[in-house]
Motif scaffolding. Structure first.
Motif, PDB file in Angstrom:
ATOM      1  N   ALA A 176     -17.468  -0.034   3.922  1.00 45.68           N
ATOM      2  CA  ALA A 176     -16.831  -1.332   4.111  1.00 45.68           C
ATOM      3  C   ALA A 176     -15.323  -1.167   4.271  1.00 45.68           C
ATOM      4  O   ALA A 176     -14.698  -1.852   5.065  1.00 45.68           O
ATOM      5  CB  ALA A 176     -17.148  -2.238   2.927  1.00 45.68           C
ATOM      6  N   ARG A 177     -14.744  -0.269   3.529  1.00 40.57           N
ATOM      7  CA  ARG A 177     -13.301  -0.052   3.643  1.00 40.57           C
ATOM      8  C   ARG A 177     -12.952   0.496   5.020  1.00 40.57           C
ATOM      9  O   ARG A 177     -11.964   0.134   5.605  1.00 40.57           O
ATOM     10  CB  ARG A 177     -12.825   0.932   2.567  1.00 40.57           C
ATOM     11  CG  ARG A 177     -12.829   0.391   1.159  1.00 40.57           C
ATOM     12  CD  ARG A 177     -11.919   1.205   0.259  1.00 40.57           C
ATOM     13  NE  ARG A 177     -12.258   2.604   0.259  1.00 40.57           N
ATOM     14  CZ  ARG A 177     -13.108   3.170  -0.586  1.00 40.57           C
ATOM     15  NH1 ARG A 177     -13.736   2.414  -1.471  1.00 40.57           N
ATOM     16  NH2 ARG A 177     -13.345   4.454  -0.547  1.00 40.57           N
ATOM     17  N   LEU A 178     -13.794   1.391   5.529  1.00 40.28           N
ATOM     18  CA  LEU A 178     -13.498   2.045   6.790  1.00 40.28           C
ATOM     19  C   LEU A 178     -13.814   1.170   7.990  1.00 40.28           C
ATOM     20  O   LEU A 178     -13.348   1.444   9.083  1.00 40.28           O
ATOM     21  CB  LEU A 178     -14.279   3.360   6.890  1.00 40.28           C
ATOM     22  CG  LEU A 178     -13.843   4.450   5.920  1.00 40.28           C
ATOM     23  CD1 LEU A 178     -14.814   5.616   5.975  1.00 40.28           C
ATOM     24  CD2 LEU A 178     -12.438   4.929   6.251  1.00 40.28           C
ATOM     25  N   ALA A 179     -14.643   0.144   7.807  1.00 41.31           N
ATOM     26  CA  ALA A 179     -15.028  -0.699   8.937  1.00 41.31           C
ATOM     27  C   ALA A 179     -13.808  -1.320   9.597  1.00 41.31           C
ATOM     28  O   ALA A 179     -13.701  -1.367  10.822  1.00 41.31           O
ATOM     29  CB  ALA A 179     -15.995  -1.785   8.469  1.00 41.31           C
ATOM     30  N   GLY A 180     -12.872  -1.818   8.802  1.00 39.85           N
ATOM     31  CA  GLY A 180     -11.671  -2.403   9.373  1.00 39.85           C
ATOM     32  C   GLY A 180     -10.848  -1.386  10.124  1.00 39.85           C
ATOM     33  O   GLY A 180     -10.258  -1.688  11.160  1.00 39.85           O
ATOM     34  N   LEU A 181     -10.812  -0.157   9.636  1.00 42.37           N
ATOM     35  CA  LEU A 181     -10.064   0.904  10.309  1.00 42.37           C
ATOM     36  C   LEU A 181     -10.706   1.260  11.643  1.00 42.37           C
ATOM     37  O   LEU A 181     -10.014   1.457  12.643  1.00 42.37           O
ATOM     38  CB  LEU A 181      -9.971   2.139   9.411  1.00 42.37           C
ATOM     39  CG  LEU A 181      -9.290   3.362  10.019  1.00 42.37           C
ATOM     40  CD1 LEU A 181      -7.869   3.046  10.450  1.00 42.37           C
ATOM     41  CD2 LEU A 181      -9.298   4.526   9.026  1.00 42.37           C
ATOM     42  N   ASP A 182     -12.040   1.355  11.675  1.00 40.16           N
ATOM     43  CA  ASP A 182     -12.727   1.664  12.932  1.00 40.16           C
ATOM     44  C   ASP A 182     -12.452   0.594  13.981  1.00 40.16           C
ATOM     45  O   ASP A 182     -12.197   0.895  15.154  1.00 40.16           O
ATOM     46  CB  ASP A 182     -14.232   1.795  12.698  1.00 40.16           C
ATOM     47  CG  ASP A 182     -14.595   3.025  11.882  1.00 40.16           C
ATOM     48  OD1 ASP A 182     -13.849   4.018  11.968  1.00 40.16           O
ATOM     49  OD2 ASP A 182     -15.600   2.982  11.152  1.00 40.16           O
ATOM     50  N   LEU A 183     -12.491  -0.668  13.570  1.00 39.76           N
ATOM     51  CA  LEU A 183     -12.213  -1.766  14.488  1.00 39.76           C
ATOM     52  C   LEU A 183     -10.768  -1.706  14.962  1.00 39.76           C
ATOM     53  O   LEU A 183     -10.480  -1.909  16.150  1.00 39.76           O
ATOM     54  CB  LEU A 183     -12.500  -3.100  13.796  1.00 39.76           C
ATOM     55  CG  LEU A 183     -12.243  -4.369  14.618  1.00 39.76           C
ATOM     56  CD1 LEU A 183     -13.029  -4.351  15.912  1.00 39.76           C
ATOM     57  CD2 LEU A 183     -12.601  -5.603  13.790  1.00 39.76           C
ATOM     58  N   PHE A 184      -9.853  -1.422  14.056  1.00 37.45           N
ATOM     59  CA  PHE A 184      -8.433  -1.313  14.387  1.00 37.45           C
ATOM     60  C   PHE A 184      -8.210  -0.197  15.408  1.00 37.45           C
ATOM     61  O   PHE A 184      -7.531  -0.380  16.422  1.00 37.45           O
ATOM     62  CB  PHE A 184      -7.655  -1.038  13.102  1.00 37.45           C
ATOM     63  CG  PHE A 184      -6.168  -0.911  13.264  1.00 37.45           C
ATOM     64  CD1 PHE A 184      -5.452  -1.808  14.032  1.00 37.45           C
ATOM     65  CD2 PHE A 184      -5.481   0.110  12.621  1.00 37.45           C
ATOM     66  CE1 PHE A 184      -4.068  -1.697  14.174  1.00 37.45           C
ATOM     67  CE2 PHE A 184      -4.110   0.235  12.762  1.00 37.45           C
ATOM     68  CZ  PHE A 184      -3.404  -0.668  13.532  1.00 37.45           C
TER      69      PHE A 184
ATOM     70  N   LEU B 119      -1.999  -6.614  12.358  1.00 35.80           N
ATOM     71  CA  LEU B 119      -3.228  -6.457  13.134  1.00 35.80           C
ATOM     72  C   LEU B 119      -4.324  -5.792  12.299  1.00 35.80           C
ATOM     73  O   LEU B 119      -5.497  -6.175  12.365  1.00 35.80           O
ATOM     74  CB  LEU B 119      -2.947  -5.625  14.387  1.00 35.80           C
ATOM     75  CG  LEU B 119      -4.126  -5.356  15.324  1.00 35.80           C
ATOM     76  CD1 LEU B 119      -4.703  -6.670  15.842  1.00 35.80           C
ATOM     77  CD2 LEU B 119      -3.684  -4.476  16.499  1.00 35.80           C
ATOM     78  N   PHE B 120      -3.940  -4.815  11.494  1.00 35.64           N
ATOM     79  CA  PHE B 120      -4.896  -4.113  10.650  1.00 35.64           C
ATOM     80  C   PHE B 120      -5.538  -5.061   9.639  1.00 35.64           C
ATOM     81  O   PHE B 120      -6.753  -5.015   9.408  1.00 35.64           O
ATOM     82  CB  PHE B 120      -4.199  -2.954   9.939  1.00 35.64           C
ATOM     83  CG  PHE B 120      -5.093  -2.128   9.053  1.00 35.64           C
ATOM     84  CD1 PHE B 120      -6.372  -1.789   9.455  1.00 35.64           C
ATOM     85  CD2 PHE B 120      -4.648  -1.688   7.817  1.00 35.64           C
ATOM     86  CE1 PHE B 120      -7.198  -1.016   8.648  1.00 35.64           C
ATOM     87  CE2 PHE B 120      -5.454  -0.922   6.998  1.00 35.64           C
ATOM     88  CZ  PHE B 120      -6.739  -0.595   7.417  1.00 35.64           C
ATOM     89  N   THR B 121      -4.737  -5.928   9.043  1.00 37.23           N
ATOM     90  CA  THR B 121      -5.314  -6.884   8.088  1.00 37.23           C
ATOM     91  C   THR B 121      -6.285  -7.832   8.789  1.00 37.23           C
ATOM     92  O   THR B 121      -7.309  -8.215   8.217  1.00 37.23           O
ATOM     93  CB  THR B 121      -4.212  -7.693   7.373  1.00 37.23           C
ATOM     94  OG1 THR B 121      -3.402  -8.360   8.344  1.00 37.23           O
ATOM     95  CG2 THR B 121      -3.348  -6.801   6.524  1.00 37.23           C
ATOM     96  N   GLY B 122      -5.966  -8.192  10.023  1.00 36.19           N
ATOM     97  CA  GLY B 122      -6.898  -9.023  10.786  1.00 36.19           C
ATOM     98  C   GLY B 122      -8.220  -8.315  11.006  1.00 36.19           C
ATOM     99  O   GLY B 122      -9.295  -8.925  10.922  1.00 36.19           O
ATOM    100  N   CYS B 123      -8.158  -7.010  11.265  1.00 38.30           N
ATOM    101  CA  CYS B 123      -9.381  -6.227  11.469  1.00 38.30           C
ATOM    102  C   CYS B 123     -10.168  -6.096  10.170  1.00 38.30           C
ATOM    103  O   CYS B 123     -11.404  -6.110  10.176  1.00 38.30           O
ATOM    104  CB  CYS B 123      -9.027  -4.841  12.013  1.00 38.30           C
ATOM    105  SG  CYS B 123      -8.386  -4.864  13.699  1.00 38.30           S
ATOM    106  N   ILE B 124      -9.455  -5.966   9.055  1.00 39.27           N
ATOM    107  CA  ILE B 124     -10.132  -5.888   7.760  1.00 39.27           C
ATOM    108  C   ILE B 124     -10.900  -7.174   7.486  1.00 39.27           C
ATOM    109  O   ILE B 124     -12.068  -7.157   7.079  1.00 39.27           O
ATOM    110  CB  ILE B 124      -9.116  -5.626   6.629  1.00 39.27           C
ATOM    111  CG1 ILE B 124      -8.509  -4.225   6.765  1.00 39.27           C
ATOM    112  CG2 ILE B 124      -9.780  -5.776   5.265  1.00 39.27           C
ATOM    113  CD1 ILE B 124      -7.369  -3.955   5.800  1.00 39.27           C
TER     114      ILE B 124
END
Length: 377
Positions: A9-17, A284-289
């Motif tokens: 779950a933590r990495l999901a936002g990073l992958d999207l970013f 942008l990263f927070t939006g992806c999270i």
């Protein structure tokens, strides 16, 4: 205290970013015609900023987040070997691409996107390791003060160098293409034959490289601040999203304010530019999270997750497809067909070609992703 989310779950936002940044990178690099590009999909000519100027800095921030998430860990010879291997592989892959694009050594470009990624990764990883603090179990933890102090020192030092060191024939503080210190250092270290051939002055002389040697130092800050964001996330997952968002707003505001004294300039990677883009990247990263927390949104944006999990390979595929299209004449044919189809909107036609390249890259990555094949340097 809310339970920390699982690693996926933590990495999901990073992958999207990462996926968003690479998708934008592909679209920017593969237009149907370089003579017909919407202004948001092109870099600022010199001073200034466009959405395209955020792509590379955002990818560096994503690299920093991934680096930060890899801690705490034990530091040994194997880790140092891994850092060295990744650094060299990124540089070598970049140089291999240069030889494919422009065979021969006479005008071989030493710098570039991938070599800069390699240098920034290697320097950031080395700094993180050397300043890490050890716990009772011998594991190393990132040091937030060390990363923050290093970032400030790099930004202030680079600004001081550009502002107070003169180059031959130009006064200190000259930030023109031909007068800036970063370009001068590149010219005397690798010579103009091995610099970016489009980095010219008004007379057409090659005078700077947007991924040059000295300007790598402020680019390193984007990586370090990304690592800081990861550190905050691991320390307090329940509060990290808001904390990263507020820090991003503060960094962007500071960078914008600083731009009145030190102009935003991607090609020089000015200190104001490093702050501004780090702030925007954090936002942008927070939006992806937040987006990654919704199952429906994650499903809709799954292709970007695929791209983000194979970011380097996706970027390389886009370069190779573009090169093949040009050398086989397919791009000229496709552009002629799109121009005839949309004679009144060549900007849209050029964009559609780039979008087709992006969709093809994702289509090539999906079978690999489903088989768990991801390029790991």
């Amino acid at each position: 205290m809310t339970e920390a989310p699982s690693a996926p779950a933590r990495l999901a936002g990073l992958d999207l970013f990462r996926g968003l940044t690479v998708a934008f990178m592909v679209i920017v690099n593969t237009p149907g015609s370089w003579s017909h590009v919407w202004w948001p999909l092109d870099h600022a000519e010199w001073h200034g900023f466009t959405p395209t100027d955020l792509v590379f800095p955002a990818f560096l921030c994503a690299m920093g987040v991934a680096l930060g998430l890899s801690f705490p860990r034990r530091i040994d010879a194997r880790l140092w070997n891994r850092v060295l291997r990744r650094t060299l592989l990124l540089i070598i892959i970049g140089w291999t691409w240069q030889m494919l694009a422009r065979p021969g050594l006479a005008d071989f470009r030493v710098f570039g996107v991938l070599p800069r990624l390699g240098l920034c990764y290697g320097l950031a990883a080395a700094l993180a390791i050397l300043t890490a603090r050890r716990d009772a179990d011998g594991r190393a933890h990132l040091s937030a003060p060390a990363l923050g102090i290093a970032s400030a020192a790099l930004l202030i030092g680079y600004w001081a160098l550009l502002s107070f060191v003169a180059t031959p024939g130009h006064a200190a503080g000259d930030l023109s293409p031909e007068g800036n210190l970063a370009g001068y250092i590149d010219r005397i270290t690798v010579t103009t034959h091995h610099m970016y051939r489009m980095g010219t002055d008004a007379a057409g002389n090659v005078v700077y490289d947007p991924e040059g040697l000295l300007s790598t130092l402020p680019a390193l800050v984007n990586v370090l601040l990304g690592a800081l964001a990861a550190l905050w996330w691991k320390a307090a997952p329940d509060r990290a999203t808001m904390r990263i968002l507020l820090a991003g707003i503060a960094l962007a505001a500071l960078g914008y304010a600083f731009s009145f004294a030190c102009p935003l300039n991607k090609k020089l990677w000015t200190s104001s530019f490093a702050l501004w883009t780090s702030g925007l990247s954090a936002i942008l990263f927070t939006g992806c999270i937040v987006a990654s927390r919704s199952a429906a949104v994650r499903k809709a944006l799954w292709p970007l997750d695929v791209l983000g999990m194979n970011a380097i390979l996706g970027y390389l595929l886009s370069l190779l497809l573009s090169l093949a299209a040009m050398r086989t004449g397919f791009q000229a044919w496709a552009w002629e067909a799109l121009s005839a189809l949309l004679p009144g909107n060549l900007l849209l036609a050029s964009f559609l070609f780039a979008l087709a390249v992006l969709l093809l890259v994702i289509a090539l990555l999906i079978p690999l992703h489903r088989r768990g094949i991801h390029m790991r340097l």
